[in-house]
Design an enzyme around this catalytic site. Structure first.
Site, PDB file in Angstrom:
ATOM      1  N   HIS A 147     -16.021  33.663  15.735  1.00 54.75           N
ATOM      2  CA  HIS A 147     -16.652  32.718  16.664  1.00 54.75           C
ATOM      3  C   HIS A 147     -15.611  32.124  17.610  1.00 54.75           C
ATOM      4  O   HIS A 147     -14.413  32.193  17.345  1.00 54.75           O
ATOM      5  CB  HIS A 147     -17.348  31.579  15.899  1.00 54.75           C
ATOM      6  CG  HIS A 147     -18.648  31.974  15.279  1.00 54.75           C
ATOM      7  ND1 HIS A 147     -18.715  32.575  14.030  1.00 54.75           N
ATOM      8  CD2 HIS A 147     -19.933  31.894  15.722  1.00 54.75           C
ATOM      9  CE1 HIS A 147     -19.987  32.822  13.735  1.00 54.75           C
ATOM     10  NE2 HIS A 147     -20.747  32.420  14.747  1.00 54.75           N
ATOM     11  N   LYS A 151     -15.732  26.203  17.365  1.00 51.84           N
ATOM     12  CA  LYS A 151     -16.637  26.092  16.204  1.00 51.84           C
ATOM     13  C   LYS A 151     -15.995  25.236  15.120  1.00 51.84           C
ATOM     14  O   LYS A 151     -14.822  25.404  14.795  1.00 51.84           O
ATOM     15  CB  LYS A 151     -16.988  27.481  15.667  1.00 51.84           C
ATOM     16  CG  LYS A 151     -17.983  27.417  14.513  1.00 51.84           C
ATOM     17  CD  LYS A 151     -18.671  28.735  14.275  1.00 51.84           C
ATOM     18  CE  LYS A 151     -19.634  28.645  13.100  1.00 51.84           C
ATOM     19  NZ  LYS A 151     -20.733  27.681  13.327  1.00 51.84           N
TER      20      LYS A 151
HETATM   21  P1  NAD Z   1     -21.130  21.576  20.613  1.00 53.93           P
HETATM   22  O1  NAD Z   1     -19.999  20.819  19.981  1.00 53.93           O
HETATM   23  O2  NAD Z   1     -20.896  22.282  21.901  1.00 53.93           O
HETATM   24  O3  NAD Z   1     -22.374  20.582  20.862  1.00 53.93           O
HETATM   25  C1  NAD Z   1     -22.804  19.636  19.916  1.00 53.93           C
HETATM   26  C2  NAD Z   1     -23.390  18.495  20.721  1.00 53.93           C
HETATM   27  O4  NAD Z   1     -24.002  17.589  19.828  1.00 53.93           O
HETATM   28  C3  NAD Z   1     -22.316  17.727  21.514  1.00 53.93           C
HETATM   29  O5  NAD Z   1     -22.789  17.487  22.822  1.00 53.93           O
HETATM   30  C4  NAD Z   1     -22.165  16.440  20.716  1.00 53.93           C
HETATM   31  O6  NAD Z   1     -21.792  15.340  21.548  1.00 53.93           O
HETATM   32  C5  NAD Z   1     -23.591  16.300  20.210  1.00 53.93           C
HETATM   33  N1  NAD Z   1     -23.671  15.377  19.088  1.00 53.93           N
HETATM   34  C6  NAD Z   1     -22.946  15.378  17.963  1.00 53.93           C
HETATM   35  N2  NAD Z   1     -23.304  14.312  17.209  1.00 53.93           N
HETATM   36  C7  NAD Z   1     -24.268  13.666  17.906  1.00 53.93           C
HETATM   37  C8  NAD Z   1     -25.021  12.512  17.654  1.00 53.93           C
HETATM   38  N3  NAD Z   1     -24.797  11.754  16.574  1.00 53.93           N
HETATM   39  N4  NAD Z   1     -25.966  12.133  18.555  1.00 53.93           N
HETATM   40  C9  NAD Z   1     -26.189  12.877  19.641  1.00 53.93           C
HETATM   41  N5  NAD Z   1     -25.456  13.966  19.968  1.00 53.93           N
HETATM   42  C10 NAD Z   1     -24.522  14.357  19.075  1.00 53.93           C
HETATM   43  O7  NAD Z   1     -21.664  22.569  19.492  1.00 53.93           O
HETATM   44  P2  NAD Z   1     -22.640  23.822  19.684  1.00 53.93           P
HETATM   45  O8  NAD Z   1     -21.840  25.043  19.872  1.00 53.93           O
HETATM   46  O9  NAD Z   1     -23.704  23.482  20.673  1.00 53.93           O
HETATM   47  O10 NAD Z   1     -23.250  23.924  18.207  1.00 53.93           O
HETATM   48  C11 NAD Z   1     -23.989  22.844  17.649  1.00 53.93           C
HETATM   49  C12 NAD Z   1     -24.447  23.252  16.244  1.00 53.93           C
HETATM   50  O11 NAD Z   1     -25.328  24.368  16.337  1.00 53.93           O
HETATM   51  C13 NAD Z   1     -23.301  23.688  15.329  1.00 53.93           C
HETATM   52  O12 NAD Z   1     -23.584  23.240  14.016  1.00 53.93           O
HETATM   53  C14 NAD Z   1     -23.360  25.215  15.397  1.00 53.93           C
HETATM   54  O13 NAD Z   1     -22.809  25.848  14.265  1.00 53.93           O
HETATM   55  C15 NAD Z   1     -24.848  25.423  15.497  1.00 53.93           C
HETATM   56  N6  NAD Z   1     -25.291  26.697  16.086  1.00 53.93           N
HETATM   57  C16 NAD Z   1     -26.384  27.259  15.508  1.00 53.93           C
HETATM   58  C17 NAD Z   1     -26.933  28.408  16.038  1.00 53.93           C
HETATM   59  C18 NAD Z   1     -28.197  28.964  15.421  1.00 53.93           C
HETATM   60  O14 NAD Z   1     -28.718  30.004  15.868  1.00 53.93           O
HETATM   61  N7  NAD Z   1     -28.754  28.286  14.415  1.00 53.93           N
HETATM   62  C19 NAD Z   1     -26.354  28.998  17.164  1.00 53.93           C
HETATM   63  C20 NAD Z   1     -25.225  28.397  17.732  1.00 53.93           C
HETATM   64  C21 NAD Z   1     -24.717  27.228  17.183  1.00 53.93           C
END
Ligand code: NAD
Length: 256
Positions: A147, A151
């Site tokens: 990744h 991540k």
């Molecule tokens: P990222 O760090 O780019 O984005 C996360 C966002 O959530 C950020 O903008 C952060 O400020 C916000 N955030 C965190 N805590 C918060 C809170 N308390 N209130 C409001 N906003 C909050 O991460 P990402 O790459 O977008 O990934 C996010 C999650 O999704 C991770 O856990 C990742 O592993 C997961 N993910 C899952 C899939 C899937 O298919 N299920 C795919 C990609 C990523």
């Protein structure tokens, strides 16, 4: 049904992608929040502070919330969804056992759907891996996931789901060995797990089975985050008409 959705983590990598795909599909966005909202608009949607989430939920009554944030945030959002009875679809990974228990408790009062990976290809990979491990019981198994360098959790949530499926298909109790260093001879029943972090790679999972002078590699590569956003929005349309319960994407994906 085209759901009217709310989006959390709206300025994150996945939040932005969900809002982009929602716009492409003509899906109405009731509201979007992020922890550090500073008046920004994403895909034309104003991003509000997540402290306003509960009030916005009551005012706007979306058909479903689509969440990609972090474990603590997801548990808090699920609690608010339980209070208002609004369904939640979350793709967040890295939950502790206590987090899962909190999500299950929230699902008594609202439909909650969790998915470590919303891609259809990964759902097919899970079936293929289970079949291969069943057919090749003596073969060594190693899993490698790769990744982007931003991540947070390792191994990935998808890797854990794949490992659960491998272990479910093997009679012998297996042990997960995370990386190897120094004197590290391989036991027959161990499953090597390797997490690589580099550049802007969206997500890759490879399962290697080797034995009897041959090797089989089953690999999934996500080319764009759109595939996850599309699956999550499909799940949002599905969950909008479901009763309160705890759902996993892998068990409902074939109905979408
Ligand atoms: P990222 O760090 O780019 O984005 C996360 C966002 O959530 C950020 O903008 C952060 O400020 C916000 N955030 C965190 N805590 C918060 C809170 N308390 N209130 C409001 N906003 C909050 O991460 P990402 O790459 O977008 O990934 C996010 C999650 O999704 C991770 O856990 C990742 O592993 C997961 N993910 C899952 C899939 C899937 O298919 N299920 C795919 C990609 C990523």
């Amino acid at each position: 049904m085209t759901p009217r959705v709310a989006v959390t983590g709206a300025t994150g990598r996945m939040g932005r992608t969900v809002l982009s795909v929602a716009r492409d599909r003509g899906i109405d966005v009731a509201f979007a929040v992020n922890r550090d909202a500073s008046g920004e608009h994403v895909e034309g949607v104003p991003v509000r502070p997540s402290a306003e989430f509960e009030a916005l939920l009551d005012e706007e009554r979306p058909d479903a919330v689509v969440d990609f944030t972090g474990p603590d945030a997801t548990v808090a959002f699920a609690g608010a969804c339980a209070t208002s009875g609004v369904p939640l679809v979350t793709g967040t990974t890295g939950f502790s056992e206590a987090d899962v228990a909190a999500l299950e408790e929230a699902s008594i009062d609202a439909p909650i759907l969790v998915g470590a990976n919303f891609s259809r290809g990964v759902q097919a990979l899970l079936d293929a891996v289970e079949s291969a491990v069943t057919d090749l019981p003596e073969y060594d198994v190693e899993l490698t996931e790769t990744h982007h360098d931003g991540k947070r959790d390792a191994p990935s949530g998808t890797a854990k789901v794949i490992l659960d499926r491998i272990e479910g298909a093997r009679d012998a109790a297996s042990e997960r060995v995370h990386g190897r260093e120094g004197e590290a001879p391989r036991d027959d029943d161990e499953i090597g797990v390797h997490a690589r972090r580099a550049g802007d790679i969206t997500g890759e999972h490879e399962v290697l089975l080797a034995g009897n002078h041959e090797a089989l590699e089953l690999t999934h590569r996500a080319g764009s985050r759109d595939v996850f956003a599309e699956g999550a929005l499909d799940a949002a349309a599905w969950i909008a008409t479901q009763p309160a319960d705890y759902y996993r994407f892998e068990t409902i994906a074939s109905q979408l």
